[in-house]
Design an enzyme around this catalytic site. Sequence first.
Site, PDB file in Angstrom:
ATOM      1  N   GLY A  42       0.773  -1.237   0.000  1.00 57.39           N
ATOM      2  CA  GLY A  42       0.000   0.000   0.000  1.00 57.39           C
ATOM      3  C   GLY A  42       0.803   1.285   0.000  1.00 57.39           C
ATOM      4  N   ASP A 100       0.915   3.475   4.528  1.00 58.41           N
ATOM      5  CA  ASP A 100      -0.131   4.229   3.845  1.00 58.41           C
ATOM      6  C   ASP A 100      -1.181   4.753   4.816  1.00 58.41           C
ATOM      7  OD1 ASP A 100      -1.038   1.697   4.459  1.00 58.41           O
ATOM      8  OD2 ASP A 100      -1.662   1.175   2.430  1.00 58.41           O
ATOM      9  N   ASP A 103      -4.947   2.523  10.605  1.00 58.35           N
ATOM     10  CA  ASP A 103      -6.362   2.178  10.768  1.00 58.35           C
ATOM     11  C   ASP A 103      -6.537   1.603  12.173  1.00 58.35           C
ATOM     12  OD1 ASP A 103      -8.968   1.297  10.455  1.00 58.35           O
ATOM     13  OD2 ASP A 103      -8.696   0.469   8.485  1.00 58.35           O
ATOM     14  N   LYS A 131      -7.077   7.121  10.111  1.00 56.40           N
ATOM     15  CA  LYS A 131      -8.546   7.124  10.225  1.00 56.40           C
ATOM     16  C   LYS A 131      -8.947   7.702  11.576  1.00 56.40           C
ATOM     17  CE  LYS A 131      -9.888   3.471   7.102  1.00 56.40           C
ATOM     18  NZ  LYS A 131     -10.496   2.148   6.918  1.00 56.40           N
ATOM     19  N   PHE A 152     -13.559   2.779   4.236  1.00 59.79           N
ATOM     20  CA  PHE A 152     -12.535   2.035   3.516  1.00 59.79           C
ATOM     21  C   PHE A 152     -12.132   2.885   2.322  1.00 59.79           C
ATOM     22  CE2 PHE A 152     -10.672  -1.005   0.633  1.00 59.79           C
ATOM     23  CZ  PHE A 152      -9.866  -1.734   1.495  1.00 59.79           C
ATOM     24  N   VAL A 153     -10.831   3.029   2.122  1.00 63.88           N
ATOM     25  CA  VAL A 153     -10.386   3.929   1.053  1.00 63.88           C
ATOM     26  C   VAL A 153      -9.499   3.202   0.043  1.00 63.88           C
ATOM     27  CG1 VAL A 153     -10.603   6.092   2.319  1.00 63.88           C
ATOM     28  CG2 VAL A 153      -8.494   4.766   2.538  1.00 63.88           C
ATOM     29  N   ASP A 159      -5.643  -0.380  -2.054  1.00 69.30           N
ATOM     30  CA  ASP A 159      -6.368  -1.235  -3.003  1.00 69.30           C
ATOM     31  C   ASP A 159      -7.597  -1.889  -2.376  1.00 69.30           C
ATOM     32  OD1 ASP A 159      -4.825  -3.008  -1.266  1.00 69.30           O
ATOM     33  OD2 ASP A 159      -5.493  -4.596  -2.632  1.00 69.30           O
ATOM     34  N   ARG A 165      -5.278   0.624  -7.059  1.00 67.57           N
ATOM     35  CA  ARG A 165      -4.067   1.238  -6.507  1.00 67.57           C
ATOM     36  C   ARG A 165      -3.597   2.432  -7.324  1.00 67.57           C
ATOM     37  NH1 ARG A 165      -1.889  -1.994  -2.627  1.00 67.57           N
ATOM     38  NH2 ARG A 165      -2.047  -4.233  -2.978  1.00 67.57           N
TER      39      ARG A 165
HETATM   40  P1  XMP Z   1      -4.319  -1.523  10.384  1.00 65.65           P
HETATM   41  O1  XMP Z   1      -5.784  -1.786  10.610  1.00 65.65           O
HETATM   42  O2  XMP Z   1      -3.441  -2.666  10.796  1.00 65.65           O
HETATM   43  O3  XMP Z   1      -4.218  -1.397   8.815  1.00 65.65           O
HETATM   44  O4  XMP Z   1      -3.892  -0.188  10.966  1.00 65.65           O
HETATM   45  C1  XMP Z   1      -3.021  -1.222   8.244  1.00 65.65           C
HETATM   46  C2  XMP Z   1      -2.970  -1.769   6.843  1.00 65.65           C
HETATM   47  O5  XMP Z   1      -4.210  -2.294   6.377  1.00 65.65           O
HETATM   48  C3  XMP Z   1      -4.515  -1.777   5.117  1.00 65.65           C
HETATM   49  N1  XMP Z   1      -5.707  -0.907   5.237  1.00 65.65           N
HETATM   50  C4  XMP Z   1      -6.389  -0.451   4.218  1.00 65.65           C
HETATM   51  N2  XMP Z   1      -6.231  -0.663   2.901  1.00 65.65           N
HETATM   52  N3  XMP Z   1      -8.065   0.729   2.462  1.00 65.65           N
HETATM   53  C5  XMP Z   1      -7.070  -0.066   2.037  1.00 65.65           C
HETATM   54  O6  XMP Z   1      -6.911  -0.241   0.812  1.00 65.65           O
HETATM   55  C6  XMP Z   1      -8.308   0.990   3.772  1.00 65.65           C
HETATM   56  O7  XMP Z   1      -9.228   1.728   4.123  1.00 65.65           O
HETATM   57  C7  XMP Z   1      -7.419   0.347   4.685  1.00 65.65           C
HETATM   58  N4  XMP Z   1      -7.340   0.372   6.032  1.00 65.65           N
HETATM   59  C8  XMP Z   1      -6.265  -0.415   6.324  1.00 65.65           C
HETATM   60  C9  XMP Z   1      -3.309  -0.986   4.690  1.00 65.65           C
HETATM   61  O8  XMP Z   1      -2.467  -1.785   3.917  1.00 65.65           O
HETATM   62  C10 XMP Z   1      -2.614  -0.631   5.970  1.00 65.65           C
HETATM   63  O9  XMP Z   1      -1.217  -0.505   5.841  1.00 65.65           O
END
Ligand code: XMP
Length: 187
Positions: A42, A100, A103, A131, A152-153, A159, A165
Amino acid sequence: MSCDRILVTAKQLESVVSGLAEEIAAAYRNLDNIVALVMLDGARYFAKDLLANLDFPVEVVFIKASSYGSRTSSCGRVRIGASADLTNQIRGKHVLVIDDIYDTGLTLATLLNRLRDYQPQSIRTCVLLEKAIEHTQKIPIDFRGLIIEDAFVIGYGLDFDGRYRDLPFIASFSPKHACSAKNAHGA
Ligand code: XMP
């Protein structure tokens, strides 16, 4: 665009990335042995633009982390694919983790725990997006691009199931709107 809402335009991304690069440059300019640890897949697009804005040398190491698969919410498990060389690449260095999106925080928390074993001189974190949610894992973020709503983005490296992407902007996405790449590009 027919199926998603643009949250961050390409122009906004450009200015956010150059602002972050200025902050990072101010923090690292006089240091040696800087390693950018880029979270795949990402953060690849973001990191490329960010690092291109820096006017001093940075070693770049890619690391694979995955928690999402083909879903739009965290599965609660994180896999980090560490390379055999990581000890040499990190020990005694100033590590800047580039991701990226912050979350739930599970991915960064898992990675940061793992990294401490490799004895870096320092670890700092940089995320393009955070987020606006109660994170499951609280992570100190040193360089943050933008705080976004809880959606979700996709786009600019992010992606859904390997798609979208290459969009030059960040858009919210709902799988029920799963659309053709043509539509997502605004065609
Ligand atoms: P966490 O929840 O572990 O997430 O903080 C980290 C990784 O999960 C992916 N991620 C997303 N990918 N849209 C995406 O395409 C989203 O909204 C999203 N939220 C989490 C991402 O790879 C991130 O590094």
